[in-house]
Design an enzyme around this catalytic site. Sequence first.
Site, PDB file in Angstrom:
ATOM      1  N   LEU A   1       0.913  -1.143   0.000  1.00 30.89           N
ATOM      2  CA  LEU A   1       0.000   0.000   0.000  1.00 30.89           C
ATOM      3  C   LEU A   1       0.938   1.175   0.000  1.00 30.89           C
ATOM      4  O   LEU A   1       1.729   1.337   0.939  1.00 30.89           O
ATOM      5  CB  LEU A   1      -0.789   0.082   1.304  1.00 30.89           C
ATOM      6  CG  LEU A   1      -1.983  -0.801   1.577  1.00 30.89           C
ATOM      7  CD1 LEU A   1      -2.818  -0.182   2.691  1.00 30.89           C
ATOM      8  CD2 LEU A   1      -2.833  -1.009   0.355  1.00 30.89           C
ATOM      9  N   SER A   2       0.886   2.003  -1.023  1.00 28.12           N
ATOM     10  CA  SER A   2       1.801   3.140  -1.078  1.00 28.12           C
ATOM     11  C   SER A   2       1.519   4.066   0.089  1.00 28.12           C
ATOM     12  O   SER A   2       0.411   4.062   0.639  1.00 28.12           O
ATOM     13  CB  SER A   2       1.611   3.888  -2.386  1.00 28.12           C
ATOM     14  OG  SER A   2       1.751   2.995  -3.463  1.00 28.12           O
TER      15      SER A   2
END
Length: 417
Positions: free
Chosen positions: A79-80
Amino acid sequence: MTTARDINFDVAPQAEELREAMVAELRDLGAIQSEQVAAAIGTVPRHLFAPGKPLEKAYAANSAVVTKRDENGVAISSLSATHIQAVMLEQAQIEPGMRVLEIGSGGYNAALIAELVGTAGQVTSVDIDSDIVTRAKECLAAADYDQVNVVLADAENGVPDRAPFDRVIVTAGAWDIPPAWSDQLTEHGRIIVPFRMRGLTRTVVFERVGDHLVSRDYRLCGFVPMQGSGAHSERRVPLDGDEVVLRVDEELAVDEELAVDAGRLQEALLMPRVMRWSGVEFDQVDELDFWIGTHAPAFGLLTAQDGPIERGLVGPSAKRGVPTLVRGGSFAYRTKRPIEGTETFETGVYAHGPEAEAVAKEYVELLRTWDRDHRRGPGARIEAYPAGTPISILPQGCVVDKQHTRVVISWPRPQAS
Ligand SMILES: C[S@@+](CC[C@H](N)C(=O)[O-])C[C@H]1O[C@@H](n2cnc3c(N)ncnc32)[C@H](O)[C@@H]1O
């Protein structure tokens, strides 16, 4: 109806507090600029996309949550960090009713996009990895975003069944822009892509102008690399075993004198280094590095581990990869020193090899030109033309050849006031 969101009622109040704090922090950092993006980030329960992680980690504005590693332990999916997601969503300027393609699925960013396009819009998210697709679908269902369509495919071909798209938002580091991404774009569409040029990645907003793409904005970023048919490995030139490496992404040189020769550079590293100072203040380093990277015919990122830095073989600027100019059997890279009586630094150069003096001079000249002509300028203009477009019809600039595109990076001068 009881939903997964309700099941998480025990953490919901704390999560809401952390979410609000994250929105406030992202506003302070300038990552959130609009009320629309603030509302989306303030609404989507990010912790449901990071199950098993402490709430504080899920709501840390600046850290990514790794979701998969390869056999060597290298992160291949995450998940950035919300910070870069906010920056890219602001770059995208998504409006209600738009059709958006997200390349690379974690679920969370797709949910943010779903908030921005509303019920009249459409979100498609594509990932090459079946584990990630399954995970994204589960998290989206748990957070009540079933309207997002998650597709398993190599994004090199886009998602033709769901095209056209008003926005293509790429969330893996891309070395090239495959034709499908522009072909599947609406007339006034935008591609937002973490684009690697000469080893340096910037999230670039592209719009289509005739047969090519033109940048409207770019920001520094870092992403896990693109896999599949768009994957591209840089050349790693060992200068001291694996401990000092020159990473070369594209070689512009056809000229033998400019070719990067490992043997000659290994010898150069062992020669005493030349040190030269520029008088140029060390700031706006991302822009400065991009400028250097687009003005050196033979260029790489010198990267060293702690050992050679501690032994004094290589300067500490090489720890994360420093722009390096190569000239035959010599090379030069940037360094800095404190300016006495201030908290600022001056840029300088370390150079090695038989032509160390000349290559140091060339690098210092680049630092001074950037300082004089571009420090206060509009930044670079990045244009991506179809591969094979004749050089004679391209604008002046640094030409970087990719598989599908011929990229031209130019630096317009600041407008006279
Ligand atoms: C940083 S993660 C995506 C983050 C996500 N957008 C989020 O919500 O935070 C990058 C993803 O790109 C995917 N990816 C890499 N190459 C791809 C390709 N050629 N086609 C589709 N997906 C790809 C990886 O599997 C990985 O899951």
